[in-house]
Design a protein around this motif. Structure first.
Motif, PDB file in Angstrom:
ATOM      1  N   TRP A  37     -11.018 -22.215   1.734  1.00 38.15           N
ATOM      2  CA  TRP A  37     -11.637 -21.632   2.944  1.00 38.15           C
ATOM      3  C   TRP A  37     -10.760 -20.521   3.517  1.00 38.15           C
ATOM      4  O   TRP A  37     -11.275 -19.494   3.976  1.00 38.15           O
ATOM      5  N   PHE A  38      -9.436 -20.716   3.479  1.00 35.25           N
ATOM      6  CA  PHE A  38      -8.529 -19.703   4.018  1.00 35.25           C
ATOM      7  C   PHE A  38      -8.543 -18.455   3.142  1.00 35.25           C
ATOM      8  O   PHE A  38      -8.611 -17.328   3.649  1.00 35.25           O
ATOM      9  N   ALA A  39      -8.481 -18.651   1.803  1.00 35.49           N
ATOM     10  CA  ALA A  39      -8.473 -17.507   0.894  1.00 35.49           C
ATOM     11  C   ALA A  39      -9.766 -16.706   1.005  1.00 35.49           C
ATOM     12  O   ALA A  39      -9.744 -15.471   1.017  1.00 35.49           O
ATOM     13  N   VAL A  40     -10.897 -17.400   1.090  1.00 33.47           N
ATOM     14  CA  VAL A  40     -12.181 -16.706   1.205  1.00 33.47           C
ATOM     15  C   VAL A  40     -12.269 -15.967   2.532  1.00 33.47           C
ATOM     16  O   VAL A  40     -12.728 -14.815   2.598  1.00 33.47           O
ATOM     17  N   GLY A  41     -11.821 -16.600   3.610  1.00 34.59           N
ATOM     18  CA  GLY A  41     -11.849 -15.948   4.914  1.00 34.59           C
ATOM     19  C   GLY A  41     -11.005 -14.688   4.943  1.00 34.59           C
ATOM     20  O   GLY A  41     -11.430 -13.638   5.462  1.00 34.59           O
ATOM     21  N   MET A  42      -9.796 -14.754   4.373  1.00 36.06           N
ATOM     22  CA  MET A  42      -8.927 -13.580   4.332  1.00 36.06           C
ATOM     23  C   MET A  42      -9.510 -12.489   3.438  1.00 36.06           C
ATOM     24  O   MET A  42      -9.371 -11.287   3.712  1.00 36.06           O
ATOM     25  N   ALA A  43     -10.188 -12.890   2.351  1.00 36.25           N
ATOM     26  CA  ALA A  43     -10.809 -11.908   1.464  1.00 36.25           C
ATOM     27  C   ALA A  43     -11.931 -11.157   2.177  1.00 36.25           C
ATOM     28  O   ALA A  43     -12.085  -9.938   2.028  1.00 36.25           O
ATOM     29  N   VAL A  44     -12.713 -11.880   2.970  1.00 32.49           N
ATOM     30  CA  VAL A  44     -13.784 -11.233   3.725  1.00 32.49           C
ATOM     31  C   VAL A  44     -13.197 -10.247   4.730  1.00 32.49           C
ATOM     32  O   VAL A  44     -13.672  -9.108   4.865  1.00 32.49           O
ATOM     33  N   LEU A  45     -12.148 -10.658   5.439  1.00 33.53           N
ATOM     34  CA  LEU A  45     -11.510  -9.763   6.404  1.00 33.53           C
ATOM     35  C   LEU A  45     -10.941  -8.522   5.717  1.00 33.53           C
ATOM     36  O   LEU A  45     -11.054  -7.395   6.225  1.00 33.53           O
ATOM     37  N   ALA A  46     -10.310  -8.719   4.557  1.00 30.81           N
ATOM     38  CA  ALA A  46      -9.742  -7.585   3.822  1.00 30.81           C
ATOM     39  C   ALA A  46     -10.829  -6.624   3.374  1.00 30.81           C
ATOM     40  O   ALA A  46     -10.666  -5.396   3.427  1.00 30.81           O
ATOM     41  N   LEU A  47     -11.959  -7.170   2.922  1.00 27.75           N
ATOM     42  CA  LEU A  47     -13.052  -6.322   2.460  1.00 27.75           C
ATOM     43  C   LEU A  47     -13.665  -5.542   3.624  1.00 27.75           C
ATOM     44  O   LEU A  47     -13.967  -4.346   3.497  1.00 27.75           O
ATOM     45  N   VAL A  48     -13.829  -6.200   4.756  1.00 28.59           N
ATOM     46  CA  VAL A  48     -14.353  -5.520   5.944  1.00 28.59           C
ATOM     47  C   VAL A  48     -13.396  -4.410   6.375  1.00 28.59           C
ATOM     48  O   VAL A  48     -13.806  -3.288   6.707  1.00 28.59           O
ATOM     49  N   GLY A  49     -12.095  -4.701   6.349  1.00 29.41           N
ATOM     50  CA  GLY A  49     -11.109  -3.700   6.719  1.00 29.41           C
ATOM     51  C   GLY A  49     -11.101  -2.517   5.765  1.00 29.41           C
ATOM     52  O   GLY A  49     -10.951  -1.363   6.190  1.00 29.41           O
ATOM     53  N   ALA A  50     -11.273  -2.798   4.470  1.00 30.57           N
ATOM     54  CA  ALA A  50     -11.301  -1.718   3.485  1.00 30.57           C
ATOM     55  C   ALA A  50     -12.506  -0.810   3.701  1.00 30.57           C
ATOM     56  O   ALA A  50     -12.407   0.418   3.612  1.00 30.57           O
ATOM     57  N   VAL A  51     -13.656  -1.410   3.982  1.00 31.88           N
ATOM     58  CA  VAL A  51     -14.856  -0.615   4.241  1.00 31.88           C
ATOM     59  C   VAL A  51     -14.678   0.202   5.520  1.00 31.88           C
ATOM     60  O   VAL A  51     -15.025   1.395   5.581  1.00 31.88           O
ATOM     61  N   ALA A  52     -14.092  -0.418   6.541  1.00 30.79           N
ATOM     62  CA  ALA A  52     -13.890   0.292   7.807  1.00 30.79           C
ATOM     63  C   ALA A  52     -12.922   1.450   7.667  1.00 30.79           C
ATOM     64  O   ALA A  52     -12.980   2.430   8.413  1.00 30.79           O
ATOM     65  N   SER A  53     -12.011   1.361   6.674  1.00 29.96           N
ATOM     66  CA  SER A  53     -11.016   2.421   6.501  1.00 29.96           C
ATOM     67  C   SER A  53     -11.650   3.748   6.093  1.00 29.96           C
ATOM     68  O   SER A  53     -11.034   4.802   6.239  1.00 29.96           O
ATOM     69  N   PHE A  54     -12.880   3.712   5.583  1.00 25.14           N
ATOM     70  CA  PHE A  54     -13.547   4.963   5.200  1.00 25.14           C
ATOM     71  C   PHE A  54     -13.883   5.817   6.424  1.00 25.14           C
ATOM     72  O   PHE A  54     -14.183   7.002   6.286  1.00 25.14           O
ATOM     73  N   ALA A  55     -13.832   5.207   7.598  1.00 24.95           N
ATOM     74  CA  ALA A  55     -14.061   5.983   8.815  1.00 24.95           C
ATOM     75  C   ALA A  55     -12.873   6.877   9.145  1.00 24.95           C
ATOM     76  O   ALA A  55     -12.978   7.804   9.958  1.00 24.95           O
ATOM     77  N   LEU A  56     -11.717   6.592   8.510  1.00 25.47           N
ATOM     78  CA  LEU A  56     -10.518   7.394   8.727  1.00 25.47           C
ATOM     79  C   LEU A  56     -10.496   8.540   7.722  1.00 25.47           C
ATOM     80  O   LEU A  56     -10.519   8.298   6.515  1.00 25.47           O
ATOM     81  N   PRO A  57     -10.480   9.796   8.160  1.00 25.45           N
ATOM     82  CA  PRO A  57     -10.489  10.931   7.232  1.00 25.45           C
ATOM     83  C   PRO A  57      -9.279  10.898   6.304  1.00 25.45           C
ATOM     84  O   PRO A  57      -8.195  10.459   6.690  1.00 25.45           O
ATOM     85  N   LEU A  58      -9.467  11.334   5.065  1.00 22.88           N
ATOM     86  CA  LEU A  58      -8.360  11.420   4.128  1.00 22.88           C
ATOM     87  C   LEU A  58      -7.270  12.317   4.698  1.00 22.88           C
ATOM     88  O   LEU A  58      -7.543  13.398   5.210  1.00 22.88           O
ATOM     89  N   GLY A  59      -6.036  11.881   4.591  1.00 20.18           N
ATOM     90  CA  GLY A  59      -4.924  12.659   5.100  1.00 20.18           C
ATOM     91  C   GLY A  59      -4.536  12.295   6.506  1.00 20.18           C
ATOM     92  O   GLY A  59      -3.466  12.679   6.978  1.00 20.18           O
TER      93      GLY A  59
END
Length: 259
Positions: A37-59
């Protein structure tokens, strides 16, 4: 792009691997199911964070928040000196970053494309020091209130190594599954082994029980999986040992660990 890959990219790749293993029921090949449950929860958070990072312009990672319109000459000269100092070590920095990035990328890609596999019997034999695994039910045994019918190989190894009154366990029926390894001290005895995991495969500890079986080498191979049906008894020295009624070869189980 390289910075983005080494951060959000690798995190997203490992998150996808974790979620894929959980969805297919194979996450237990790497971690204790109680921790899933902990590993899956952290994986979901990491995936959400990775997707959200696309809002930050390259550079934008390189923008330190300086207001260059209000930097005085002294600050500007100091900044230039720091830039030159950083530039002198830049080749080594680039080389080390590239090496680490390639290694991390190789691990992430391998996790994505290679099928999950359990630790090998050879590794278990190499790790076996002859001592009982930690945290394998010893506390319950010492309380003399445990239901031994639920014990696995790791639990019984703790009993065999810590019992102060071995005769108290004589006659106890056991049905245990594990892999066959030789007993270096007695050719007439085989060892029934299993890897015991506390949290994940990194802390996997080998556990093995002595099974009286003269001539076992004629019928069984080292590393072969078997189910042993028998009773706990004592040998000539008073040490606990399993006297088998039946030793049946079986295919390697999908989940080869005990937890």
């Amino acid at each position: 792009m390289g910075t983005r890959w080494l951060g959000a990219g690798l995190a997203a790749a490992l998150a996808v691997v974790t979620l894929g293993l959980a969805a297919t029921g194979r996450l237990a090949l790497y971690i204790n199911p109680d921790q899933a449950w902990f590993a899956v929860g952290m994986a979901v958070l990491a995936l959400v964070g990775a997707v959200a990072s696309f809002a930050l312009p390259l550079g934008a990672e390189a923008d330190h928040g300086h207001d260059h319109d209000h930097v005085d000459e002294h600050d500007h000269d100091e900044h230039d000196e720091l830039e030159r100092a950083a530039g002198r070590g830049r080749p080594w920095t680039i080389a080390l970053t590239a090496t680490g990035g390639l290694a991390a990328s190789a691990v992430a890609v391998a996790a994505l494309v290679l099928p999950p596999a359990p630790l090998s019997v050879e590794l278990a034999m190499a790790r076996d020091t002859g001592t009982a695994p930690l945290f394998a039910g010893a506390d319950d045994v010492l309380l003399a209130a445990a239901d031994t019918s639920t014990f696995g190989v790791g639990d019984w190894v703790s009993v065999f190594s810590s019992a102060t009154s071995p005769d108290a366990y004589e006659g106890t029926h056991v049905t245990l599954t594990g892999f066959v390894t030789p007993d270096d001290a007695d050719a007439a005895t085989l060892r029934l082994g299993r890897l015991v995991i506390t949290h994940c495969v990194i802390d996997a500890q080998p556990a093995s029980l002595p099974v009286a079986s003269p001539g076992w080498q004629d019928d069984l191979a080292t590393g072969e999986w078997v189910t042993v049906d028998g009773v706990v008894t004592t040998d000539a020295s008073g040490a606990l040992i399993i006297e088998p009624r039946d030793i049946a070869p079986i295919p390697a189980p999908d989940d080869p660990y005990e937890y």
